[in-house]
Design a protein around this motif. Sequence first.
Motif, short mmCIF file in Angstrom:
data_model
loop_
_atom_site.label_atom_id
_atom_site.label_comp_id
_atom_site.label_asym_id
_atom_site.label_seq_id
_atom_site.Cartn_x
_atom_site.Cartn_y
_atom_site.Cartn_z
N THR A 147 40.22 92.71 1.88
CA THR A 147 40.29 93.53 0.66
C THR A 147 39.81 94.96 0.89
N GLN B 185 44.57 78.36 6.48
CA GLN B 185 43.58 78.09 5.43
C GLN B 185 44.32 78.35 4.12
N LYS C 94 45.10 92.67 8.50
CA LYS C 94 44.27 93.73 9.12
C LYS C 94 44.11 93.48 10.62
N ARG D 161 41.02 87.92 3.49
CA ARG D 161 41.97 88.73 2.71
C ARG D 161 42.02 90.19 3.14
N VAL E 159 38.78 83.34 13.75
CA VAL E 159 38.92 83.21 12.30
C VAL E 159 39.58 84.47 11.73
P1 UTP Z 1 34.92 89.03 5.76
O1 UTP Z 1 33.69 88.73 5.04
O2 UTP Z 1 34.93 90.28 6.58
O3 UTP Z 1 36.12 89.05 4.75
O4 UTP Z 1 35.25 87.79 6.68
P2 UTP Z 1 37.61 89.52 4.95
O5 UTP Z 1 38.45 88.80 3.98
O6 UTP Z 1 38.03 89.43 6.38
O7 UTP Z 1 37.57 91.07 4.58
P3 UTP Z 1 37.20 91.76 3.17
O8 UTP Z 1 35.71 91.59 3.03
O9 UTP Z 1 37.99 91.07 2.11
O10 UTP Z 1 37.60 93.18 3.39
C1 UTP Z 1 34.57 87.52 7.87
C2 UTP Z 1 35.46 86.70 8.77
O11 UTP Z 1 35.77 85.46 8.16
C3 UTP Z 1 37.17 85.27 8.02
C4 UTP Z 1 37.76 86.66 8.11
O12 UTP Z 1 39.10 86.62 8.57
C5 UTP Z 1 36.80 87.36 9.07
O13 UTP Z 1 37.13 87.07 10.42
N1 UTP Z 1 37.42 84.56 6.74
C6 UTP Z 1 36.73 84.90 5.62
C7 UTP Z 1 38.34 83.53 6.71
O14 UTP Z 1 38.99 83.21 7.72
N2 UTP Z 1 38.54 82.86 5.52
C8 UTP Z 1 37.86 83.18 4.40
O15 UTP Z 1 38.08 82.51 3.37
C9 UTP Z 1 36.95 84.23 4.45
#
Ligand code: UTP
Length: 286
Positions: free
Chosen positions: A15, A103, A26, A13, A9
């Motif tokens: 962020t 997605q 990232k 984003r 997954v």
């Molecule tokens: P995180 O909660 O770490 O969010 O997602 P994020 O977007 O990767 O990072 P921040 O918090 O904005 O910095 C946990 C996992 O779920 C995936 C992310 O890619 C990560 O592997 N994810 C999260 C999705 O694929 N889609 C989403 O809508 C949310």
Amino acid sequence: MKIRKAVIVAAGRGTRFLPITRSQPKEMLPLVNKPLIQYSVEEAVNSGIEQIFMITAMGKRAIEDYFDRSFELEYVLEQKRETKLLQEMRQLSNLVDICYIRQKEQLGLGHAILATKDIIGEEPFAILLPDDIIDSKVPALGQLIEVYEQHKTNVLAVERISRQDMMKYGIIEPKKVSESVYQVLSLVEKPEPTEAPSDLGVVGRYILTPQIFDAIEVIPSGKNQEIQLTDALQLLLKQQTVYAYEFEGVRYDTGTPLGWLKTTVAFALKNPDIGAELREYLRQLL
Ligand code: UTP
């Protein structure tokens, strides 16, 4: 049934890494000389996974390009007689069969996983969150698969979480089954340390039955208006047995700039080409 399929997954984003994640996934940040995402792909392959479904999103094309074949690069390397490098580049694009799913709206981890419902079908499957890099002798996912093969039910990866970090994890109420294996009686999301049922927190590796999709479909949006996998797991717990496995290995959380930096230093220090020099440099710096 054998675990053949894995979902990685990678649509989040990122962020916490802004501004770099404005135009750079990232997952493509380097850990020494390989992007973060490659560690999860290799872990899956080394665990016997035959097909990977990678969830990506807008702005993540670099991931697809990375695992694709580059005829132009191969041509250049051939001309330069860089045989070893050429071989390595070919190996990389032949690692495993990867299918990409976008997605379209980032509505949460549960929502991202739901996009694979039809292609996963009726078989149990693995999920890897690429922010969690696990350094272990036996690939962490492979360890989970072994537990799955013994018990034929859902298995979550867990590790001991310090009191100050409990509020970042889903914490399980465990009932010990055997060495490092627990039945999950309940799951509490991000509890206060005083309310945590144990110190075992869920990290980014799962083996789940396809019933998780039914659970995701019926749960309402949770925190941040996102469809949370944890909420679906809580529902799944009421219908099926869920186990947790305390895997062997060291997990690094690369989801924040500091976590990523610490992981980079740890991996670089172990690297035979640069480790000794880096150690010396750090000593001087301090
Ligand atoms: P995180 O909660 O770490 O969010 O997602 P994020 O977007 O990767 O990072 P921040 O918090 O904005 O910095 C946990 C996992 O779920 C995936 C992310 O890619 C990560 O592997 N994810 C999260 C999705 O694929 N889609 C989403 O809508 C949310």
